[in-house]
Design an enzyme around this catalytic site. Structure first.
Site, PDB file in Angstrom:
ATOM      1  N   ASP A 104       0.832  -1.201   0.000  1.00  0.00           N
ATOM      2  CA  ASP A 104       0.000   0.000   0.000  1.00  0.00           C
ATOM      3  C   ASP A 104       0.867   1.251   0.000  1.00  0.00           C
ATOM      4  O   ASP A 104       2.040   1.229   0.404  1.00  0.00           O
ATOM      5  CB  ASP A 104      -0.898   0.017   1.239  1.00  0.00           C
ATOM      6  CG  ASP A 104      -1.893  -1.129   1.237  1.00  0.00           C
ATOM      7  OD1 ASP A 104      -2.162  -1.679   0.158  1.00  0.00           O
ATOM      8  OD2 ASP A 104      -2.385  -1.477   2.335  1.00  0.00           O
ATOM      9  N   LYS A 105       0.279   2.359  -0.406  1.00  0.00           N
ATOM     10  CA  LYS A 105       1.019   3.616  -0.487  1.00  0.00           C
ATOM     11  C   LYS A 105       1.673   3.974   0.842  1.00  0.00           C
ATOM     12  O   LYS A 105       2.801   4.474   0.881  1.00  0.00           O
ATOM     13  CB  LYS A 105       0.077   4.740  -0.939  1.00  0.00           C
ATOM     14  CG  LYS A 105       0.768   6.085  -1.126  1.00  0.00           C
ATOM     15  CD  LYS A 105      -0.212   7.131  -1.627  1.00  0.00           C
ATOM     16  CE  LYS A 105       0.466   8.485  -1.768  1.00  0.00           C
ATOM     17  NZ  LYS A 105      -0.476   9.531  -2.240  1.00  0.00           N
TER      18      LYS A 105
END
Length: 237
Positions: A104-105
């Site tokens: 995920d970011k």
């Protein structure tokens, strides 16, 4: 047998047009002799190629360990936000590298990038049981009962079925999670289902490959030969 221009372009250092110009300038040698044409065919496993006196490695695949920082997308391109490929130099961005799996970011840690599609597929397939380990800091108290729930396998409220996983509960609301699969937001969703939303997440390892402690966030290095071999062995190649 493969064309000279294709082989040199595959290193990511030059385009095919640039290779042709180098050959015309007399800067490319094959086995000590000047290359006659960029279209010459040769055996990449046996030929020794030099460009301007520098011996060129003709490795078929490239394997990069990246310490992914938070705030960067795990993608090959995006029009609005920086991606993990933007952290690499141009010669590595041009050879078709892709992330193996997705972080995920806001997640940090180990990310493998390669153009070896078969290895990438096997590392991500539950069939080969390649474990991924994560360090998590959570907002909630975890217990032995939560570790048992992970070990049995979980079906989340939205119907997501998760294979048995490892949960090592540590002091100060931190834990180590070990997965054999990598479904969307899986670590976060499993911990949230046990009343412990994730505040911070970092991937530590993928199979035998462990994040190099000397790599700062955003830094990368090529895998060593023994690391590549260990990955191959881990997934039956």
């Amino acid at each position: 047998m493969e064309r000279l221009d294709k082989l040199l372009a595959g290193t990511g250092k030059w385009s095919r047009r640039e290779v042709k110009a180098l050959v015309r300038q007399g800067l490319v040698r094959v086995d000590g002799r000047l290359a006659a044409s960029a279209e010459d065919k040769l055996d990449p496993a046996a030929a020794i190629i030099t460009v301007a006196g520098e011996t060129i490695s003709l490795r078929r695949f490239t394997y990069v360990m990246l310490h992914k920082p938070a705030g960067v997308l795990t993608a090959t391109e995006d029009r609005k936000q920086p991606t993990v490929l933007d952290l690499l130099p141009p010669e590595l961005r041009r050879i078709g590298l892709a992330p193996v799996g997705r972080l995920d970011k806001d997640t940090e840690g180990l990310l493998l990038l390669t153009n070896d599609g078969e290895l990438a597929h096997r590392l991500l397939s539950p069939k080969y049981h390649v474990e991924k380990r994560y360090f998590a800091r959570v907002d909630g108290e975890l217990s032995a009962a939560d570790a048992e729930a992970f070990a049995r396998g979980m079906t989340l409220g939205d119907g997501l079925e998760c294979l048995p996983a490892g949960l090592e509960v540590l002091p100060d609301r931190v834990c180590i999670v070990t997965l054999r699969e990598g479904k969307f937001h899986q670590v976060k969703r499993m911990l949230a289902a046990r009343g412990a939303p994730v505040l911070y997440l970092k991937r530590l390892s993928m199979g035998p490959l462990t994040l190099d402690d000397s790599l700062a966030a955003g830094a990368y290095r090529l895998l060593r030969a023994e690391e590549i071999l260990a990955l191959y062995r881990a997934c039956g190649l």
